[in-house]
Design a protein around this motif. Structure first.
Motif: not given
Length: 469
Positions: A247-252
């Protein structure tokens, strides 16, 4: 299985071998769990088939298509008991996890045993012969027999089983997602990881049991655990697995916390190479995919879970083009709501046709991802195709079904283009018939379901969530 099996007069044999052969009207002879011969008919000069008259078991496959057994490269079997919950249906990964951890923290041996029996039972009934499970929830109250319960369930069913000793050591109070009650210390995790490998891992050809080490994800474990797990796995000669780029949350999370994108962070801790594969891999850049290909690092593609949690669409055409090792997986039942690789294959085919059009993998490409590709991801060169010397893992589908009428023109593609809406007719693992006429052979299905439903009710009763029982 120590014995012989003849599958005679196979209407169509989809080998998924190196030459992508489709064979018609052949016999397949199995001895001691290994394919010993393939020929036009018993009694030909093909190796092994001349002995077929003495086979202890015979399947008449005159109206059937035979496929290599499907291989599931990522699952969370315990989640079978927390699927179809109304509270989480519209959530994305991080809030979904935080909500469900309040249920999962009550996992015990009964939950693990019966979720494994029902989850792997469904996999077997839909053509899967090898299952990899990523179990990472170890509540302090659950004891140390959770992996033992999984292997017991696998042996009862007759499925080939790869377990992971998953782990979490970063709880909410330290900036992670899981509650304190399901995390462990690095020392506890490493000690039990070594125990699990020594007790269950069989590195021999055709092994039925293997173990990998699998810290859960960058946002639920520390860098120390990731680094020391990699070192221990290589000392013990086992593989490494975790979630990544989902997910993008993980990337952030990794960018803000470590100043690195997820893959760069994992590589800094020793998590790249032919002994590593990541679940999901949705948000890799093209340069990162090239790095995966260069190092032989694999990806488990989970299309249904990725769709349900609105996580994104993996760059599968580019992975195939670059040669990234790629397998298929159903992921956890709570993010898929099923354990059916046949369904996963059809959804994968349709999703990528929609998303990539002519660049999409073909229906037969998807079948090969779920067989040969998945075998490569798990480090198995004895699985994933039907050929002499390979493990006798396969399934059979009778073409004389109403729902397959008119579907006979391309057996290689049929499972993705048309799909199969019910159970396969036969599943064979290690040369043993474990599904016959769509029913599990080695367990009483009705009794297993009854006991599993009682375990679900007891499990959910321990949760503070307001759920219908």
């Amino acid at each position: 299985m120590k014995g012989t099996l003849l599958v005679k007069n196979v209407k169509h044999l989809v080998t998924c071998d190196g030459d992508d052969r489709l064979l018609d009207g052949v016999d397949v002879f199995i001895r001691d769990g290994v394919i010993a011969g393939i020929g036009q008919e018993a009694g030909t000069q093909e190796s092994g088939t001349q002995e077929s008259g003495t086979a202890e078991d015979v399947i008449d496959a005159s109206n059937m298509v035979m496929y290599p057994g499907l291989i599931n490269t990522h699952h969370h079997l315990y989640q079978t008991f927390s699927r179809n919950l109304p509270q989480v249906q519209n959530m994305e990964l991080f809030p979904w996890l935080k909500t469900l951890y309040e249920i999962w923290k009550h996992v015990d041996e009964d939950v693990v045993c019966y979720s494994a029996l029902t989850g792997m039972g469904e996999l077997l009934k839909t053509g899967c012969t090898t299952c990899l499970d990523h179990h990472y929830v170890f509540p302090g109250s659950a004891g140390d027999g959770l992996l033992d319960a999984q292997f017991g369930a696998a042996d009862a069913l007759g499925i080939r089983f790869h377990a992971t000793r998953g782990s979490m050591d970063l709880s909410v109070k330290d900036g992670g997602l899981p509650p304190d009650s399901v995390v462990q210390t690095v020392d506890q995790i490493l000690k039990d990881s070594e125990r699990a490998v020594k007790k269950f891992h069989d590195k021999s050809r055709y092994s039925m049991h293997q173990v990998a080490l699998a810290p859960c994800s960058p946002f639920s474990v520390t860098g120390t655990l990731l680094k020391e797990s990699a070192q221990l796995a290589r000392e013990l000669g086992v593989r490494l697995h975790t979630h990544l780029a989902e997910t993008k949350d993980e990337e952030r999370f990794t960018t803000e916390r470590f100043g690195m994108r997820p893959l760069e962070y994992m590589e800094s801790l020793g998590w790249m190479g032919e002994d590593v594969w990541f679940a999901h891999g949705i948000h890799f850049t093209e340069d990162e995919l090239k790095r995966l290909a260069e190092t032989g690092t694999g990806v488990a593609h989970c299309p249904i879970s990725n769709m349900k949690l609105s996580s994104g669409v993996a760059l599968v055409p580019k992975m195939l083009e670059l040669g990234v090792p790629l397998g298929l997986a159903v992921d956890g039942s709570a993010s898929n709501d099923g354990s059916n690789l046949l369904e996963e294959m059809r959804v994968a085919y349709l999703l990528h046709r929609l998303w990539w059009s002519r660049q999409a993998p073909s229906a037969y490409d998807i079948l090969k991802i779920a067989t040969r590709g998945s075998a490569r991801v798990l480090g198995r060169d004895d699985l994933g195709q039907i050929a002499v010397g390979m493990a006798a893992d396969f399934f059979l589908v009778d073409m004389n079904r109403m729902e397959l009428t008119g579907a006979q023109f391309d057996p290689k593609s049929m499972l993705c283009t048309v799909g199969l809406k019910g159970s396969v007719d036969y599943t064979v693992v290690n040369g043993e018939i474990v599904v016959k006429e769509g029913r599990l052979v080695r367990v009483d299905e009705e009794r297993t379901v009854e006991k599993a439903n009682l375990a679900v009710k007891k499990y959910m009763g321990r949760s503070s969530c307001s759920l219908p029982l």
